[in-house]
Motif scaffolding. Structure first.
Motif, short mmCIF file in Angstrom:
data_model
loop_
_atom_site.label_atom_id
_atom_site.label_comp_id
_atom_site.label_asym_id
_atom_site.label_seq_id
_atom_site.Cartn_x
_atom_site.Cartn_y
_atom_site.Cartn_z
N ARG A 203 -2.68 15.97 -17.07
CA ARG A 203 -3.40 16.83 -18.01
C ARG A 203 -3.78 18.15 -17.36
O ARG A 203 -3.47 19.21 -17.89
N ASP A 204 -4.47 18.07 -16.20
CA ASP A 204 -4.97 19.34 -15.67
C ASP A 204 -4.37 19.72 -14.32
O ASP A 204 -4.80 20.68 -13.71
N GLY A 205 -3.36 18.96 -13.88
CA GLY A 205 -2.59 19.38 -12.71
C GLY A 205 -3.31 19.29 -11.38
O GLY A 205 -2.85 19.85 -10.39
N LEU A 206 -4.46 18.58 -11.31
CA LEU A 206 -5.19 18.50 -10.03
C LEU A 206 -4.43 17.62 -9.04
O LEU A 206 -4.19 16.45 -9.32
N PRO A 207 -4.05 18.17 -7.88
CA PRO A 207 -3.29 17.35 -6.93
C PRO A 207 -4.20 16.36 -6.20
O PRO A 207 -5.39 16.61 -6.04
N PHE A 208 -3.65 15.25 -5.78
CA PHE A 208 -4.40 14.32 -4.96
C PHE A 208 -3.43 13.55 -4.07
O PHE A 208 -2.21 13.68 -4.20
N ALA A 209 -4.00 12.78 -3.14
CA ALA A 209 -3.13 12.04 -2.22
C ALA A 209 -3.59 10.59 -2.14
O ALA A 209 -4.76 10.28 -2.38
N VAL A 210 -2.63 9.71 -1.86
CA VAL A 210 -2.96 8.31 -1.65
C VAL A 210 -2.74 8.00 -0.17
O VAL A 210 -1.69 8.36 0.39
N LEU A 211 -3.74 7.37 0.45
CA LEU A 211 -3.62 6.98 1.85
C LEU A 211 -3.54 5.46 1.92
O LEU A 211 -4.33 4.79 1.27
N PHE A 212 -2.61 4.97 2.68
CA PHE A 212 -2.48 3.52 2.85
C PHE A 212 -2.76 3.22 4.32
O PHE A 212 -2.07 3.72 5.21
N LEU A 213 -3.81 2.45 4.56
CA LEU A 213 -4.24 2.21 5.95
C LEU A 213 -4.08 0.73 6.30
O LEU A 213 -4.42 -0.14 5.50
N ASP A 214 -3.51 0.47 7.46
CA ASP A 214 -3.41 -0.90 7.94
C ASP A 214 -3.98 -0.93 9.35
O ASP A 214 -3.63 -0.10 10.20
N LEU A 215 -4.91 -1.87 9.60
CA LEU A 215 -5.50 -1.95 10.94
C LEU A 215 -4.42 -2.43 11.91
O LEU A 215 -3.62 -3.30 11.57
N ASP A 216 -4.39 -1.85 13.08
CA ASP A 216 -3.36 -2.21 14.06
C ASP A 216 -3.70 -3.54 14.71
O ASP A 216 -4.82 -3.75 15.18
N GLN A 217 -2.72 -4.41 14.78
CA GLN A 217 -2.82 -5.69 15.48
C GLN A 217 -4.12 -6.44 15.15
O GLN A 217 -4.78 -6.98 16.03
N PHE A 218 -4.43 -6.43 13.86
CA PHE A 218 -5.68 -7.08 13.45
C PHE A 218 -5.62 -8.59 13.68
O PHE A 218 -6.63 -9.24 13.93
N LYS A 219 -4.39 -9.12 13.64
CA LYS A 219 -4.21 -10.55 13.86
C LYS A 219 -4.79 -10.96 15.23
O LYS A 219 -5.33 -12.04 15.39
N LEU A 220 -4.64 -10.02 16.16
CA LEU A 220 -5.13 -10.29 17.52
C LEU A 220 -6.64 -10.56 17.49
O LEU A 220 -7.13 -11.47 18.16
N VAL A 221 -7.37 -9.74 16.71
CA VAL A 221 -8.83 -9.91 16.60
C VAL A 221 -9.12 -11.29 16.02
O VAL A 221 -9.92 -12.05 16.56
#
Ligand code: C2E
Ligand code: MG
Ligand code: MG
Length: 911
Positions: free
Chosen positions: A481-499
């Protein structure tokens, strides 16, 4: 004689009466069925007008002129539908479509700048087309949000859910519309067959407002009959009376007939003869009849006179008795209400309270005394007062029970949710009402919690995946509708399995919770941080047209993640990888997420603790990976794999001692694909298990086959690489045992190579599989050693027999960023733990001398030979071991002749 006369008179009177009743019933039935037919016709006509409108609106956008032409064509406004004041369309407009709706109205010359009542809502039900014969100035129809009127909202919902025409008696809208009724029919974009589909596809409701008296005027009504008509079958709810005749008729009392009328939905009519019907024209009493009645009356009067005295006495007694029992019952009533677990109010017709029980006072948090009179209104939340008064109004008009929920505002600011049911004390309006009040705050809180749980993650409190995808779709619609740009960030914790694996799931949860708090505080108002699943988080952030803003936010989030977390009494440092996708013109939610996810994987591959911006190249890369995965599925059955063998030499004697089995893939179109490229894909897809099994069996059978040859090669050790998912699988150790048994190979001659990062990443299932290998008697080598940050203490506990120093350290020996100290430390540490130390990637004579000098026990690398197919390997081995044989090395530039298989002989003729 008197007895005879009386019985004759009685029989005659009874016969005369019975005949008249039967005549009257027949006439009533005839009138009723005529009336039913007339009403059905009239209602069908109105229903048809509405159905036609709905069909027209279903076509999609029609102009207001087209709509008027339709109405003209069917005769609206020409007297044919005299009972209908007006028709129109209520349009269902999503919150983000409001701008477009208003623009479209203005384009059509209708000056509407905002909705009434104003306010931001998820969905509006806006008046958008109308043709009013008498457009009342008080109804600003265009742009009016009908859903803000609760009764209309529920009417529209009912119509949507049933797909049928629905009716609202005007009395529910207030006295102004008391004699009207509102007809609506849902309009759908498709032909939905389920409830959910109807909810999704409803685009509006065709609307007609009709006058009950006007409709009745068009019918030939018989004054001998009374009736009320309600919407719905089987009599319908009495308070939904739509038509009544004569106008003063109430729906209470006994009815002789209830019948269903079918006119675009089912209506029901209740009929009864008007009082006096029996005395109509069929009751002409002849002179004989008069005489009989006269005699009867005289007889009765005499009997009455005789009884009068004693009756009076009895009546006095009864009054006395009744007064006492009334007092008793009043007392009992007060005791009961006083201790009732629900609040009770007695209200006068003007809404003044005359009695309040203790529970009601408790609910309101006030003294009972303050609630008497008009005081109780101040206990109701200001926003709910109007609703409550309209409820009282409704029972005043309909004389029936009614209920609604509202909020009580206590003096301490606490809000209580209550369900209010009100009923008239009697049919006499002057007696007022009894209102019972049930505190449903706990129920409401539980509902709110449920609703919250459906949209928020319970661990972190962040929006969950469902809410995220809702918001993402909203942002995409807004962008269109109004052309406002945005971004999607996808975050994965590194080696979380280790924790999780090393510190336990509670610690893992604590880390996720902490991250959730940091992320919630790390985004700006209007932006979203959500938990996607496990250790994955997603963000919607505002961004300019280019990537600068998004990457700077990603950097900020990485910094937030890296701040130490205090967990299970120790300070942990966690890192994350982030993929960024900037919204493009034609993106949808799925593509955006996929792109951000792809970029995140790239960030992981590039070494973790960083962000990567999605671009077409990455997309290409991921598509390639997908293709590779598809081809990999077929590779085993098509026999496209082969095992190559890379020799390993004993550095003390320089004699070949074993080999490492390394898989090769002959891809039908790409040629030879490196395991570095396809093993990760196989690991991801689970294909590594069948492939790993195949390699192991191939290698062991080759070892056995060579053993059977007199000429050899007779390897003392054959190494086979095993991946993480194989180690995770409890079946792998059994597979290894079976294969070794089947080919009768001594387990001590097989070394299983696992990379250091795999061993370090898991302390549970991997360790168990390694223990089982040890129990079988195979050797276990930690491959690529030096890259996985092993803790020495941990290494000590592992059932391993050898370390293979990663080739990156070997390549840097005495070179740039000299790795000599590291290699020396590894060799010393390995020897201290009585482990065999192997150097890999020894590609020239200089490195060979260096690893030799540093004390490595064995080595492999292209200095001796690259991995070879079995035939070449046999030749190479024969040359290298037989006296007089030739070892080619240094890429074929050097050549050594072996006299006795010892290093001296080889060194003597090396160039
Ligand atoms: P790895 O187990 O560390 O194997 C050694 C790699 O070094 C082999 O690469 C070998 O060809 C290469 N190499 C040998 N000599 C030299 C040299 O002088 N210089 C350099 N720079 N490299 C040398 P390859 O065969 O491409 O295998 C790569 C990796 O793929 C292996 O590393 C191993 O981790 C994995 N892999 C290979 N085959 C299998 C298999 O059957 N199963 C599993 N799970 N992984 C395998
Ligand atoms: Mg290896
Ligand atoms: Mg290696």
């Amino acid at each position: 004689m008197v007895a005879l006369l009386t019985s004759a008179i009685g029989t005659g009177a009874w016969y005369w009466h019975a005949r008249n009743v039967s005549d009257a019933n027949a006439r009533f039935r005839a009138v009723a069925s005529e009336l039913e037919a007339d009403l059905t016709r009239a209602l069908t006509q109105d229903g048809a007008l509405l159905a036609g409108s709905a069909a027209l609106f279903r076509q999609g956008t029609i102009t207001r002129t087209e709509y008027s032409s339709y109405l003209q064509a069917v005769g609206f406004g020409t007297g044919r539908f005299s009972e209908i004041h007006g028709v129109g369309l209520i349009q269902s407009v999503p919150g983000d479509g409001l701008g477009a709706f208003l623009r479209e109205m203005r384009a059509d010359g209708i000056d509407v700048s905002r909705v009434t009542p104003s306010g931001v809502r998820d969905r509006y039900c806006l008046g958008s087309y109308a043709d009013w014969t008498d457009l009342q100035a008080s109804i600003p129809l265009f742009g009016y949000d009908f859903c803000t009127v609760p009764v209309i909202h529920s009417l529209l919902t009912r119509a949507t859910d049933t797909g049928l025409q629905q009716v609202l008696p005007g009395s529910r809208l207030g006295p102004l519309y008391a004699s009207d009724f509102v007809l609506v029919q849902p309009v759908y974009s498709g032909s939905p067959t389920s409830l959910t589909a109807r909810e999704h596809e409803v685009t509006g409701w065709a609307l007609a407002i009709a006058s009950g008296p006007q409709l009745l005027r068009s019918l030939p009504l018989d004054s001998a009959v009374q009736f009320v008509v309600t919407n719905g079958p089987g009599g319908g709810p009495a308070n939904d009376t739509t038509l009544r005749w004569p106008p003063s008729t109430t729906s209470g009392g006994a009815w002789s007939t209830i019948a269903d009328l079918h006119a675009y939905g089912t209506w029901s009519i209740r009929l009864r003869p008007a009082p006096g019907f029996l005395l109509g024209d069929s009751l002409l009493i002849g002179p004989v009849g008069l005489l009989i009645v006269g005699l009867l009356c005289v007889g009765l009067l005499t009997a009455l006179l005789v009884n009068l005295m004693s009756a009076r006495r009895r009546a006095l007694q009864m009054v006395r008795h009744a007064t006492t029992s009334l007092q008793v019952s009043e007392e009992r009533y007060r005791t009961l209400t006083g201790s009732a677990p629900i609040g009770i109010l007695e209200v006068l017709p003007e809404a003044d309270v005359t009695y309040v029980n203790q529970r009601m006072a408790d609910i309101c948090g006030r003294d009972a005394g303050t609630l008497v009179g008009a005081g109780w209104i101040s206990a109701v939340h200001p926003d709910d007062v109007a609703g409550m008064l309209s409820l009282i109004d409704r029972i005043r008009v309909d004389r029936t029970t009614a209920a609604r929920t509202l909020r009580i505002l206590r003096p301490d600011g606490d809000l209580r949710h209550v369900r209010l049911s009100a009923a008239p004390k009697s049919q006499d309006p002057a007696t007022g009402y009894v209102v019972s009040v049930e505190d449903i705050s706990a129920e409401v809180t539980a509902h709110e919690e449920l609703a919250h749980q459906a949209l928020y993650d319970s661990l972190t409190g962040l929006p969950n995946r469902a809410l995220f995808s809702d918001r993402l779709n909203f942002e995409l619609a807004r962008r269109r509708r109004d052309g406002l740009p945005f971004a999607v960030l996808f975050l994965d914790l590194d080696q979380f399995k280790l924790v999780n694996d090393s510190l336990g799931h509670e610690a893992g949860d604590a880390v996720l919770k902490e991250m959730g708090q940091r992320f919630a505080g790390g985004v700006r108002a209007g932006e979203t941080a959500a938990r996607f699943s496990g250790d994955e988080f997603v963000f919607i952030i505002a961004s300019g047209g280019d990537s600068r803003e998004a990457t700077s936010v990603a950097g900020r989030i990485l910094a937030l993640v890296q701040e130490p977390v205090l967990c299970a009494g120790r300070e942990l440092t966690v890192t994350a990888s982030i993929g960024i996708a900037i919204v493009a013109d034609d993106t949808d939610a799925t593509t955006l997420l996929r792109d951000a996810d792809t970029a995140m994987y790239h960030a992981k591959e590039a070494g973790r603790n960083r962000y990567a911006l999605f671009n077409e190249e990455l997309h290409h890369h991921s598509v390639e990976r997908l293709e590779l995965r598809a081809d990999l599925r077929l590779a085993l059955t098509r026999g496209e794999f082969e095992v190559f063998y890379e020799p390993a030499v004993d550095l003390a004697t320089e004699a070949p001692m074993g080999a490492e089995a390394l898989i090769r893939w002959h891809h039908p179109t790409r040629g030879l694909v490196s395991p570095l490229e396809f093993i990760p894909v196989a690991e991801d897809s689970g294909l590594i298990k069948p492939i790993g099994h195949w390699v192991f069996e191939q290698a062991v059978s080759q070892l056995a086959a060579w053993d059977a040859l007199a000429t050899g090669p007779h390897l003392s050790v054959l190494s086979v690489n095993v991946s993480a998912p194989q180690l995770d699988d409890p079946a792998t150790a059994g597979m290894v045992r079976d294969v070794l048994e089947r080919y009768e190979v001594d387990p001590r001659r097989v070394s299983i190579e696992v990379t250091e990062s795999v061993v370090m990443a898991d302390s549970g299932s991997t360790l168990r599989t390694l223990e089982r290998f040890k129990a079988l008697g195979t050797r276990v080598t930690i491959d690529d050693f030096g890259t996985g940050y092993s803790s020495l203490a941990y290494l000590h506990r592992l059932p391993v027999t050898a370390l293979k120093i990663d080739q990156s350290f070997i390549a840097r020996l005495e070179g740039e960023d000299d790795s000599t100290p590291v290699v020396r430390a590894i060799v010393e540490m390995g020897h201290a733990m009585e482990l065999h130390v192997v150097a890999e990637g020894v590609s020239d004579g200089r490195l060979r001398s260096l690893v030799c000098a540093l004390g490595c026990d064995a080595a492999q690398g292209s200095f001796w030979a690259r991995p070879m197919p079995p035939d070449e390997f046999v030749d190479w081995w024969e040359n290298s071991t037989s006296a007089g044989g030739v070892i080619r090395f240094d890429g074929g530039r050097g050549e050594a002749r072996i006299a006795s298989g010892t290093v001296e002989a080889r060194e003597a003729i090396s160039p």
